[in-house]
Scaffold this motif. Structure first.
Motif, PDB file in Angstrom:
ATOM      1  N   ASP A  18      39.614 -13.346   7.691  1.00  0.00           N
ATOM      2  CA  ASP A  18      37.898 -12.507   6.514  1.00  0.00           C
ATOM      3  C   ASP A  18      36.850 -13.898   7.045  1.00  0.00           C
ATOM      4  O   ASP A  18      37.220 -14.825   7.194  1.00  0.00           O
ATOM      5  CB  ASP A  18      37.976 -12.621   4.815  1.00  0.00           C
ATOM      6  CG  ASP A  18      38.498 -11.686   4.374  1.00  0.00           C
ATOM      7  OD1 ASP A  18      39.074 -10.942   5.208  1.00  0.00           O
ATOM      8  OD2 ASP A  18      39.271 -12.054   3.428  1.00  0.00           O
ATOM      9  N   ASN A  19      35.792 -12.709   6.842  1.00  0.00           N
ATOM     10  CA  ASN A  19      34.591 -14.218   7.701  1.00  0.00           C
ATOM     11  C   ASN A  19      34.034 -14.410   5.970  1.00  0.00           C
ATOM     12  O   ASN A  19      33.899 -14.351   5.149  1.00  0.00           O
ATOM     13  CB  ASN A  19      33.368 -13.158   7.914  1.00  0.00           C
ATOM     14  CG  ASN A  19      32.158 -14.006   8.192  1.00  0.00           C
ATOM     15  OD1 ASN A  19      32.123 -14.906   8.385  1.00  0.00           O
ATOM     16  ND2 ASN A  19      31.242 -13.246   9.199  1.00  0.00           N
ATOM     17  N   ASP A  49      34.211  -2.441   6.584  1.00  0.00           N
ATOM     18  CA  ASP A  49      34.850  -3.106   5.344  1.00  0.00           C
ATOM     19  C   ASP A  49      34.814  -4.092   5.600  1.00  0.00           C
ATOM     20  O   ASP A  49      34.673  -4.715   4.427  1.00  0.00           O
ATOM     21  CB  ASP A  49      36.821  -2.136   4.811  1.00  0.00           C
ATOM     22  CG  ASP A  49      37.075  -1.695   5.591  1.00  0.00           C
ATOM     23  OD1 ASP A  49      36.527  -0.437   5.062  1.00  0.00           O
ATOM     24  OD2 ASP A  49      38.416  -0.407   6.736  1.00  0.00           O
ATOM     25  N   LYS A  50      34.717  -4.925   6.244  1.00  0.00           N
ATOM     26  CA  LYS A  50      34.639  -6.759   5.693  1.00  0.00           C
ATOM     27  C   LYS A  50      33.475  -7.334   5.942  1.00  0.00           C
ATOM     28  O   LYS A  50      32.803  -8.297   6.130  1.00  0.00           O
ATOM     29  CB  LYS A  50      35.755  -7.202   6.908  1.00  0.00           C
ATOM     30  CG  LYS A  50      37.288  -7.050   6.073  1.00  0.00           C
ATOM     31  CD  LYS A  50      37.158  -7.260   5.124  1.00  0.00           C
ATOM     32  CE  LYS A  50      39.322  -6.940   4.818  1.00  0.00           C
ATOM     33  NZ  LYS A  50      39.799  -7.560   3.735  1.00  0.00           N
ATOM     34  N   GLN A  51      32.649  -6.879   6.783  1.00  0.00           N
ATOM     35  CA  GLN A  51      31.128  -6.905   8.175  1.00  0.00           C
ATOM     36  C   GLN A  51      29.799  -6.213   7.585  1.00  0.00           C
ATOM     37  O   GLN A  51      29.081  -6.577   8.396  1.00  0.00           O
ATOM     38  CB  GLN A  51      31.662  -7.545   9.889  1.00  0.00           C
ATOM     39  CG  GLN A  51      32.549  -8.359   9.967  1.00  0.00           C
ATOM     40  CD  GLN A  51      32.989  -9.329   9.143  1.00  0.00           C
ATOM     41  OE1 GLN A  51      31.456 -10.562   9.314  1.00  0.00           O
ATOM     42  NE2 GLN A  51      33.743  -9.685   8.633  1.00  0.00           N
ATOM     43  N   LEU A  88      38.819   1.820  17.433  1.00  0.00           N
ATOM     44  CA  LEU A  88      39.272   2.173  15.650  1.00  0.00           C
ATOM     45  C   LEU A  88      38.782   1.105  15.071  1.00  0.00           C
ATOM     46  O   LEU A  88      37.848   1.199  13.881  1.00  0.00           O
ATOM     47  CB  LEU A  88      39.263   3.801  15.802  1.00  0.00           C
ATOM     48  CG  LEU A  88      39.183   4.411  14.241  1.00  0.00           C
ATOM     49  CD1 LEU A  88      37.764   4.574  14.204  1.00  0.00           C
ATOM     50  CD2 LEU A  88      40.206   5.292  14.283  1.00  0.00           C
ATOM     51  N   SER A  89      39.943   0.252  15.241  1.00  0.00           N
ATOM     52  CA  SER A  89      40.250  -0.691  14.410  1.00  0.00           C
ATOM     53  C   SER A  89      39.546  -1.825  14.220  1.00  0.00           C
ATOM     54  O   SER A  89      38.933  -1.941  13.076  1.00  0.00           O
ATOM     55  CB  SER A  89      41.864  -1.121  14.485  1.00  0.00           C
ATOM     56  OG  SER A  89      41.908  -2.436  15.376  1.00  0.00           O
ATOM     57  N   LEU A  90      38.635  -1.984  15.204  1.00  0.00           N
ATOM     58  CA  LEU A  90      38.249  -2.906  15.321  1.00  0.00           C
ATOM     59  C   LEU A  90      36.174  -2.463  14.531  1.00  0.00           C
ATOM     60  O   LEU A  90      36.142  -3.115  13.901  1.00  0.00           O
ATOM     61  CB  LEU A  90      37.314  -3.349  16.187  1.00  0.00           C
ATOM     62  CG  LEU A  90      38.541  -4.601  16.738  1.00  0.00           C
ATOM     63  CD1 LEU A  90      37.818  -4.450  18.211  1.00  0.00           C
ATOM     64  CD2 LEU A  90      38.576  -5.756  16.351  1.00  0.00           C
ATOM     65  N   ILE A  91      36.204  -1.245  13.844  1.00  0.00           N
ATOM     66  CA  ILE A  91      35.432  -0.608  13.649  1.00  0.00           C
ATOM     67  C   ILE A  91      35.076  -0.503  12.194  1.00  0.00           C
ATOM     68  O   ILE A  91      34.713  -0.401  11.815  1.00  0.00           O
ATOM     69  CB  ILE A  91      34.452   0.516  14.663  1.00  0.00           C
ATOM     70  CG1 ILE A  91      33.922   0.567  15.598  1.00  0.00           C
ATOM     71  CG2 ILE A  91      33.681   1.319  13.442  1.00  0.00           C
ATOM     72  CD1 ILE A  91      34.014   1.780  16.985  1.00  0.00           C
ATOM     73  N   ARG A  92      36.333  -0.011  11.943  1.00  0.00           N
ATOM     74  CA  ARG A  92      36.614   0.123  10.625  1.00  0.00           C
ATOM     75  C   ARG A  92      36.112  -1.399  10.227  1.00  0.00           C
ATOM     76  O   ARG A  92      37.005  -1.178   8.452  1.00  0.00           O
ATOM     77  CB  ARG A  92      38.384   0.875  10.201  1.00  0.00           C
ATOM     78  CG  ARG A  92      38.214   2.393  10.810  1.00  0.00           C
ATOM     79  CD  ARG A  92      37.156   3.641   9.722  1.00  0.00           C
ATOM     80  NE  ARG A  92      37.229   4.212  10.336  1.00  0.00           N
ATOM     81  CZ  ARG A  92      36.486   4.883  10.957  1.00  0.00           C
ATOM     82  NH1 ARG A  92      35.519   4.484  11.189  1.00  0.00           N
ATOM     83  NH2 ARG A  92      36.888   6.135  11.237  1.00  0.00           N
ATOM     84  N   TRP A  93      37.591  -2.305  10.835  1.00  0.00           N
ATOM     85  CA  TRP A  93      37.189  -3.577  10.175  1.00  0.00           C
ATOM     86  C   TRP A  93      35.820  -4.253  10.175  1.00  0.00           C
ATOM     87  O   TRP A  93      35.771  -4.580   9.186  1.00  0.00           O
ATOM     88  CB  TRP A  93      37.954  -4.154  11.025  1.00  0.00           C
ATOM     89  CG  TRP A  93      38.122  -6.490  10.444  1.00  0.00           C
ATOM     90  CD1 TRP A  93      38.992  -6.281   9.842  1.00  0.00           C
ATOM     91  CD2 TRP A  93      36.933  -7.022  11.594  1.00  0.00           C
ATOM     92  NE1 TRP A  93      38.462  -8.147   9.599  1.00  0.00           N
ATOM     93  CE2 TRP A  93      37.542  -8.367  11.015  1.00  0.00           C
ATOM     94  CE3 TRP A  93      36.191  -7.781  12.145  1.00  0.00           C
ATOM     95  CZ2 TRP A  93      36.537  -9.449  10.649  1.00  0.00           C
ATOM     96  CZ3 TRP A  93      35.775  -8.098  12.156  1.00  0.00           C
ATOM     97  CH2 TRP A  93      36.508  -9.275  11.807  1.00  0.00           C
TER      98      TRP A  93
END
Length: 123
Positions: free
Chosen positions: A113-114, A72-74, A64-69
């Protein structure tokens, strides 16, 4: 000389019945075929390789944290509640935490960040 081929045959027979090898894999993505795998394929491989999923593991909270990241960021689109539930259930069961991992996986807030992400264009 005859014992060697017999021992090799027994070894191969033992390996073929190993439960870890029993999981059926989708030949195109390598995803474990289990409830929800098609939803993961349809959503996750739209942006990245299936190998990015299969080489990772983690708890439901980690996924879930990866999905939210990614949202939010990608620029990952929001999921409806049913789709998100299906994805999280599949990933946490098919690619749950590894017992023998070297270290726990990074949390999303620990990822950089990407620098190559382009801002979304407004139309």
């Amino acid at each position: 000389m005859m014992a060697h081929p017999v021992a090799l045959s027994l070894l191969l027979l033992g390996l073929s019945s190993t439960p870890a090898l029993a999981a059926e894999l989708d030949p195109q993505t390598g995803f474990i075929i289990a409830p929800g795998w098609e939803t993961v394929r349809n959503n996750c491989t739209a942006c990245h390789s299936s190998k990015l999923v299969t080489q990772n593991s983690g708890s439901r909270e980690h996924w879930l944290s990866l999905i939210r990241w990614m949202q939010d960021k990608q620029g990952l689109w929001p999921f409806d509640a049913n789709t998100e539930e299906t994805i999280l259930t599949y990933l946490s069961s098919a690619y749950g935490p590894k017992e023998d991992a070297r270290r726990p996986p990074l949390r999303a807030e620990q990822l950089p960040d990407n620098p190559y992400r382009q801002p979304a264009e407004t139309q």
